[in-house]
Write an enzyme that holds these catalytic residues in place. Sequence first.
Site, PDB file in Angstrom:
ATOM      1  N   THR A 127      -5.095  10.512   7.097  1.00 28.01           N
ATOM      2  CA  THR A 127      -4.771   9.959   5.779  1.00 28.01           C
ATOM      3  C   THR A 127      -5.725  10.452   4.693  1.00 28.01           C
ATOM      4  O   THR A 127      -6.882  10.802   4.982  1.00 28.01           O
ATOM      5  CB  THR A 127      -4.843   8.415   5.856  1.00 28.01           C
ATOM      6  OG1 THR A 127      -4.753   7.875   4.548  1.00 28.01           O
ATOM      7  CG2 THR A 127      -6.161   7.938   6.471  1.00 28.01           C
ATOM      8  N   ASP A 128      -5.256  10.409   3.443  1.00 27.68           N
ATOM      9  CA  ASP A 128      -6.142  10.749   2.324  1.00 27.68           C
ATOM     10  C   ASP A 128      -7.202   9.668   2.093  1.00 27.68           C
ATOM     11  O   ASP A 128      -8.165   9.885   1.357  1.00 27.68           O
ATOM     12  CB  ASP A 128      -5.332  10.978   1.040  1.00 27.68           C
ATOM     13  CG  ASP A 128      -4.469   9.792   0.627  1.00 27.68           C
ATOM     14  OD1 ASP A 128      -4.471   8.760   1.320  1.00 27.68           O
ATOM     15  OD2 ASP A 128      -3.784   9.909  -0.425  1.00 27.68           O
ATOM     16  N   GLU A 129      -7.005   8.480   2.716  1.00 21.03           N
ATOM     17  CA  GLU A 129      -7.943   7.377   2.472  1.00 21.03           C
ATOM     18  C   GLU A 129      -9.339   7.662   3.034  1.00 21.03           C
ATOM     19  O   GLU A 129     -10.300   6.979   2.688  1.00 21.03           O
ATOM     20  CB  GLU A 129      -7.401   6.072   3.052  1.00 21.03           C
ATOM     21  CG  GLU A 129      -6.066   5.705   2.430  1.00 21.03           C
ATOM     22  CD  GLU A 129      -5.623   4.282   2.710  1.00 21.03           C
ATOM     23  OE1 GLU A 129      -6.459   3.454   3.097  1.00 21.03           O
ATOM     24  OE2 GLU A 129      -4.432   4.016   2.530  1.00 21.03           O
ATOM     25  N   TYR A 155      -9.702   0.166   7.928  1.00 26.14           N
ATOM     26  CA  TYR A 155      -8.670   1.125   8.350  1.00 26.14           C
ATOM     27  C   TYR A 155      -9.138   2.564   8.119  1.00 26.14           C
ATOM     28  O   TYR A 155      -9.133   3.392   9.041  1.00 26.14           O
ATOM     29  CB  TYR A 155      -7.355   0.878   7.588  1.00 26.14           C
ATOM     30  CG  TYR A 155      -6.396   2.052   7.644  1.00 26.14           C
ATOM     31  CD1 TYR A 155      -5.737   2.381   8.823  1.00 26.14           C
ATOM     32  CD2 TYR A 155      -6.168   2.853   6.514  1.00 26.14           C
ATOM     33  CE1 TYR A 155      -4.870   3.473   8.876  1.00 26.14           C
ATOM     34  CE2 TYR A 155      -5.303   3.947   6.561  1.00 26.14           C
ATOM     35  CZ  TYR A 155      -4.655   4.250   7.744  1.00 26.14           C
ATOM     36  OH  TYR A 155      -3.813   5.336   7.803  1.00 26.14           O
ATOM     37  N   LYS A 159      -9.945   5.711  10.714  1.00 28.80           N
ATOM     38  CA  LYS A 159      -9.281   7.025  10.663  1.00 28.80           C
ATOM     39  C   LYS A 159     -10.320   8.136  10.460  1.00 28.80           C
ATOM     40  O   LYS A 159     -10.214   9.207  11.061  1.00 28.80           O
ATOM     41  CB  LYS A 159      -8.241   7.065   9.543  1.00 28.80           C
ATOM     42  CG  LYS A 159      -7.020   6.202   9.758  1.00 28.80           C
ATOM     43  CD  LYS A 159      -6.157   6.582  10.951  1.00 28.80           C
ATOM     44  CE  LYS A 159      -5.368   7.845  10.759  1.00 28.80           C
ATOM     45  NZ  LYS A 159      -4.387   8.067  11.877  1.00 28.80           N
TER      46      LYS A 159
HETATM   47  P1  NAD Z   1       3.277   2.593  11.850  1.00 28.84           P
HETATM   48  O1  NAD Z   1       2.386   1.412  11.888  1.00 28.84           O
HETATM   49  O2  NAD Z   1       4.649   2.444  11.266  1.00 28.84           O
HETATM   50  O3  NAD Z   1       3.475   3.166  13.331  1.00 28.84           O
HETATM   51  C1  NAD Z   1       2.436   3.256  14.253  1.00 28.84           C
HETATM   52  C2  NAD Z   1       3.024   3.454  15.643  1.00 28.84           C
HETATM   53  O4  NAD Z   1       1.943   3.617  16.569  1.00 28.84           O
HETATM   54  C3  NAD Z   1       3.854   2.256  16.141  1.00 28.84           C
HETATM   55  O5  NAD Z   1       5.066   2.694  16.711  1.00 28.84           O
HETATM   56  C4  NAD Z   1       2.961   1.613  17.195  1.00 28.84           C
HETATM   57  O6  NAD Z   1       3.679   0.934  18.219  1.00 28.84           O
HETATM   58  C5  NAD Z   1       2.220   2.832  17.731  1.00 28.84           C
HETATM   59  N1  NAD Z   1       0.954   2.495  18.393  1.00 28.84           N
HETATM   60  C6  NAD Z   1      -0.044   1.694  17.922  1.00 28.84           C
HETATM   61  N2  NAD Z   1      -1.045   1.601  18.832  1.00 28.84           N
HETATM   62  C7  NAD Z   1      -0.674   2.389  19.885  1.00 28.84           C
HETATM   63  C8  NAD Z   1      -1.290   2.734  21.117  1.00 28.84           C
HETATM   64  N3  NAD Z   1      -2.482   2.223  21.478  1.00 28.84           N
HETATM   65  N4  NAD Z   1      -0.647   3.588  21.960  1.00 28.84           N
HETATM   66  C9  NAD Z   1       0.585   4.095  21.611  1.00 28.84           C
HETATM   67  N5  NAD Z   1       1.207   3.790  20.466  1.00 28.84           N
HETATM   68  C10 NAD Z   1       0.589   2.949  19.615  1.00 28.84           C
HETATM   69  O7  NAD Z   1       2.453   3.728  11.099  1.00 28.84           O
HETATM   70  P2  NAD Z   1       2.950   4.928  10.170  1.00 28.84           P
HETATM   71  O8  NAD Z   1       2.958   4.471   8.770  1.00 28.84           O
HETATM   72  O9  NAD Z   1       4.176   5.520  10.762  1.00 28.84           O
HETATM   73  O10 NAD Z   1       1.717   5.932  10.340  1.00 28.84           O
HETATM   74  C11 NAD Z   1       1.723   6.931  11.347  1.00 28.84           C
HETATM   75  C12 NAD Z   1       0.437   7.737  11.250  1.00 28.84           C
HETATM   76  O11 NAD Z   1       0.356   8.360   9.972  1.00 28.84           O
HETATM   77  C13 NAD Z   1      -0.844   6.908  11.375  1.00 28.84           C
HETATM   78  O12 NAD Z   1      -1.770   7.653  12.119  1.00 28.84           O
HETATM   79  C14 NAD Z   1      -1.307   6.719   9.932  1.00 28.84           C
HETATM   80  O13 NAD Z   1      -2.706   6.556   9.881  1.00 28.84           O
HETATM   81  C15 NAD Z   1      -0.864   8.030   9.324  1.00 28.84           C
HETATM   82  N6  NAD Z   1      -0.570   7.990   7.877  1.00 28.84           N
HETATM   83  C16 NAD Z   1       0.300   7.100   7.372  1.00 28.84           C
HETATM   84  C17 NAD Z   1       0.601   7.113   6.008  1.00 28.84           C
HETATM   85  C18 NAD Z   1       1.590   6.147   5.392  1.00 28.84           C
HETATM   86  O14 NAD Z   1       1.760   6.148   4.173  1.00 28.84           O
HETATM   87  N7  NAD Z   1       2.291   5.320   6.173  1.00 28.84           N
HETATM   88  C19 NAD Z   1      -0.017   8.046   5.180  1.00 28.84           C
HETATM   89  C20 NAD Z   1      -0.927   8.950   5.732  1.00 28.84           C
HETATM   90  C21 NAD Z   1      -1.186   8.923   7.090  1.00 28.84           C
HETATM   91  O1  TDX Z   2       1.885  -6.809  -1.335  1.00 29.79           O
HETATM   92  C1  TDX Z   2       1.319  -5.794  -1.774  1.00 29.79           C
HETATM   93  N1  TDX Z   2       1.005  -5.725  -3.104  1.00 29.79           N
HETATM   94  C2  TDX Z   2       0.364  -4.661  -3.675  1.00 29.79           C
HETATM   95  O2  TDX Z   2       0.109  -4.639  -4.875  1.00 29.79           O
HETATM   96  C3  TDX Z   2       0.956  -4.687  -0.923  1.00 29.79           C
HETATM   97  C4  TDX Z   2       1.266  -4.717   0.543  1.00 29.79           C
HETATM   98  C5  TDX Z   2       0.310  -3.614  -1.506  1.00 29.79           C
HETATM   99  N2  TDX Z   2       0.008  -3.595  -2.829  1.00 29.79           N
HETATM  100  C6  TDX Z   2      -0.696  -2.411  -3.389  1.00 29.79           C
HETATM  101  C7  TDX Z   2      -1.951  -2.017  -2.637  1.00 29.79           C
HETATM  102  C8  TDX Z   2      -1.990  -0.509  -2.792  1.00 29.79           C
HETATM  103  O3  TDX Z   2      -2.667  -0.167  -3.990  1.00 29.79           O
HETATM  104  O4  TDX Z   2       0.188  -1.293  -3.259  1.00 29.79           O
HETATM  105  C9  TDX Z   2      -0.520  -0.101  -2.913  1.00 29.79           C
HETATM  106  C10 TDX Z   2       0.037   0.444  -1.606  1.00 29.79           C
HETATM  107  O5  TDX Z   2      -0.313  -0.474  -0.587  1.00 29.79           O
HETATM  108  P1  TDX Z   2       0.109  -0.232   0.945  1.00 29.79           P
HETATM  109  O6  TDX Z   2       1.582  -0.029   1.023  1.00 29.79           O
HETATM  110  O7  TDX Z   2      -0.509  -1.314   1.759  1.00 29.79           O
HETATM  111  O8  TDX Z   2      -0.547   1.205   1.242  1.00 29.79           O
HETATM  112  P2  TDX Z   2      -2.058   1.731   1.144  1.00 29.79           P
HETATM  113  O9  TDX Z   2      -3.025   0.635   1.285  1.00 29.79           O
HETATM  114  O10 TDX Z   2      -2.143   2.580  -0.097  1.00 29.79           O
HETATM  115  O11 TDX Z   2      -2.109   2.651   2.469  1.00 29.79           O
HETATM  116  C11 TDX Z   2      -0.986   3.474   2.843  1.00 29.79           C
HETATM  117  O12 TDX Z   2      -1.203   4.818   2.510  1.00 29.79           O
HETATM  118  C12 TDX Z   2      -2.140   5.548   3.263  1.00 29.79           C
HETATM  119  C13 TDX Z   2      -0.687   3.354   4.335  1.00 29.79           C
HETATM  120  O13 TDX Z   2      -0.522   1.996   4.680  1.00 29.79           O
HETATM  121  C14 TDX Z   2      -1.745   3.990   5.178  1.00 29.79           C
HETATM  122  O14 TDX Z   2      -1.383   3.970   6.560  1.00 29.79           O
HETATM  123  C15 TDX Z   2      -1.912   5.412   4.744  1.00 29.79           C
HETATM  124  O15 TDX Z   2      -2.954   6.004   5.458  1.00 29.79           O
END
Ligand code: NAD
Ligand code: TDX
Length: 342
Positions: A127-129, A155, A159
């Site tokens: 992630t960019d975080e 989190y 990562k």
């Molecule tokens: P998500 O929470 O929707 O999915 C995570 C999946 O991992 C689930 O299916 C869960 O069951 C599985 N999992 C968790 N623990 C496990 C374990 N111990 N063994 C096997 N499986 C396990 O998450 P997402 O949003 O799809 O994110 C996927 C990846 O991308 C993550 O690594 C996250 O850090 C990264 N990422 C997400 C975002 C975003 O905006 N969602 C952005 C950048 C990077």
């Molecule tokens: O109820 C809410 N109200 C609100 O204002 C929630 C859930 C979020 N927010 C704000 C917080 C953040 O500034 O919205 C923005 C986005 O929040 P999230 O959807 O929780 O995402 P963020 O915290 O930015 O992280 C996401 O992007 C990077 C993903 O969850 C991560 O897995 C990924 O790595």
Amino acid sequence: MQHILLTGGSGFIGSNFVRFVLRHRPDCKVTNLDALTYSGNPQNLADLEEDPRYKFVHGSINDMELVQSLLPDMDAVVHMAAESHVDRSILDARPFVETNVLGTMTLLDAMRRVDPGNQKRFIHVSTDEVYGDLPLDQPNLKFNETTPYAPSSPYSASKAGSDMLVRAYHHTFGMNICITNCSNNFGPYQFPEKVIPLFVTNLIEGQKVPLYGDGSNVRDWLHVDDHCEAVLAVLENGAAGETYNIGGNNERSNLQLTHAILEVMGKGKDMIEHVKDRLGHDRRYAIDATKIKTDLGWEPTRSAWPAALESTVKWYIDNEPWWRNVKSGAYREYYNKQYARR
Ligand code: NAD
Ligand code: TDX
């Protein structure tokens, strides 16, 4: 034919990645190793149950024996399994360290045992975080691959820890790895704890949307299919040991995002509820994705608004049984706990 072991394939990005790979690389096979935690949902891939190119294995990345038994048949690992939600990491960091740090280490150790000659590729999806956050008043600043790590939530710290381990295993053992650091994704099958599906489904239910703080925090929104395409490009052509930043070039403040969702859904600003801010809330993320464009020819083509936001909103309107099922039971408990304090 390439056989990929995908971890976390039953989650949001993982399930979209399985579908993307099988659509664009018909000769590929994908085995999905997923523990089915709260965010893993077999329904996300129900349409592929009969597809001989797709196999599901229920288990954890922390299970060394299981991972080792799967690896010999694989050409590559794409590692997406994680605890992924910042707010949950503020409530309890332990599962984040166990899965994101120790789970990644288990995968890496299993790779070393099964593939000492480093023939197999390992793509670590991050992630960019990990770079921390940027100020709001310097819009030209962006994260690039040389930006120092400065994670600020449990989190992002977990990562960052996993990224460091992956880098160390490349440096120390010559493992054939790449790391991708991506901005905020949106699209179908996203667990409705994340802001876009939460707000859209709340509005369909007639509930208000809880906007943290003053809504000035900025995120760079990327359609999940653009992310999947970028990960595939890195898998196929990324240079070993390299990191690639992936962004949507699509920055919005949370207030702008909320107004855009309200407009698409024909709702008024009275549906916004300003709630207490997230602890340690990162102000702005922005990605400089020049390297992946220059080196691999990738750039986002599906993330532009309003079209990409409209099609995403439509998906949640058209797939109400999916999110109603997800929002029931244990999720309600989490939601009430999360928002009762605000
Ligand atoms: P998500 O929470 O929707 O999915 C995570 C999946 O991992 C689930 O299916 C869960 O069951 C599985 N999992 C968790 N623990 C496990 C374990 N111990 N063994 C096997 N499986 C396990 O998450 P997402 O949003 O799809 O994110 C996927 C990846 O991308 C993550 O690594 C996250 O850090 C990264 N990422 C997400 C975002 C975003 O905006 N969602 C952005 C950048 C990077
Ligand atoms: O109820 C809410 N109200 C609100 O204002 C929630 C859930 C979020 N927010 C704000 C917080 C953040 O500034 O919205 C923005 C986005 O929040 P999230 O959807 O929780 O995402 P963020 O915290 O930015 O992280 C996401 O992007 C990077 C993903 O969850 C991560 O897995 C990924 O790595």
